[in-house]
Write a protein that holds these residues in place. Structure first.
Motif, PDB file in Angstrom:
ATOM      1  N   LEU A   5       0.682   5.234   2.526  1.00 23.61           N
ATOM      2  CA  LEU A   5      -0.375   4.607   1.741  1.00 23.61           C
ATOM      3  C   LEU A   5      -1.406   5.638   1.297  1.00 23.61           C
ATOM      4  O   LEU A   5      -1.912   6.408   2.100  1.00 23.61           O
ATOM      5  CB  LEU A   5      -1.092   3.525   2.557  1.00 23.61           C
ATOM      6  N   ARG A  13      -6.703  -2.543   0.817  1.00 19.53           N
ATOM      7  CA  ARG A  13      -6.235  -3.347   1.948  1.00 19.53           C
ATOM      8  C   ARG A  13      -7.374  -3.690   2.900  1.00 19.53           C
ATOM      9  O   ARG A  13      -7.408  -4.775   3.476  1.00 19.53           O
ATOM     10  CB  ARG A  13      -5.118  -2.626   2.697  1.00 19.53           C
ATOM     11  N   ASN A  47      -3.427  -6.441   7.154  1.00 17.05           N
ATOM     12  CA  ASN A  47      -3.968  -5.517   6.158  1.00 17.05           C
ATOM     13  C   ASN A  47      -4.909  -4.510   6.801  1.00 17.05           C
ATOM     14  O   ASN A  47      -4.922  -3.338   6.422  1.00 17.05           O
ATOM     15  CB  ASN A  47      -4.678  -6.283   5.040  1.00 17.05           C
ATOM     16  N   SER A  50      -2.832  -1.885   8.533  1.00 21.99           N
ATOM     17  CA  SER A  50      -2.325  -0.927   7.555  1.00 21.99           C
ATOM     18  C   SER A  50      -3.425   0.027   7.101  1.00 21.99           C
ATOM     19  O   SER A  50      -3.174   1.209   6.857  1.00 21.99           O
ATOM     20  CB  SER A  50      -1.744  -1.646   6.336  1.00 21.99           C
ATOM     21  N   CYS A  56       2.563   1.075   5.811  1.00 18.20           N
ATOM     22  CA  CYS A  56       2.854  -0.312   5.464  1.00 18.20           C
ATOM     23  C   CYS A  56       4.349  -0.567   5.676  1.00 18.20           C
ATOM     24  O   CYS A  56       5.188   0.126   5.076  1.00 18.20           O
ATOM     25  CB  CYS A  56       2.479  -0.584   4.008  1.00 18.20           C
TER      26      CYS A  56
END
Length: 71
Positions: A5, A13, A47, A50, A56
């Motif tokens: 990410l 997120r 979320n 993450s 993710c």
């Protein structure tokens, strides 16, 4: 778990996680289904996980990575 990410994805997120958790906790009488409230809260927590881990599982399964290595 290799990071997949980008910083922008992580920030988005984080915002989504806080909004969904807040909605699940403080929705008042808007949602009358407790199971739906729990699912929304779990989505928010995932979320945030993450956000902090930079990984993710959905991106991993799909083979997507937005992470930019600084090297």
């Amino acid at each position: 778990m290799k990071k997949n990410l980008h910083l922008v994805d992580r920030i988005i997120r984080g915002v989504i996680g806080v909004v969904f958790i807040g909605f699940a906790l403080f929705n008042g009488d808007y949602l009358e289904e407790p199971v739906l409230e729990v699912l929304i809260g779990v989505f928010g927590v995932l979320n945030l996980i993450s956000l902090f881990s930079g990984w993710c599982p959905v991106y991993h399964v799909a083979g997507i990575s937005t992470y930019k290595d600084k090297n």
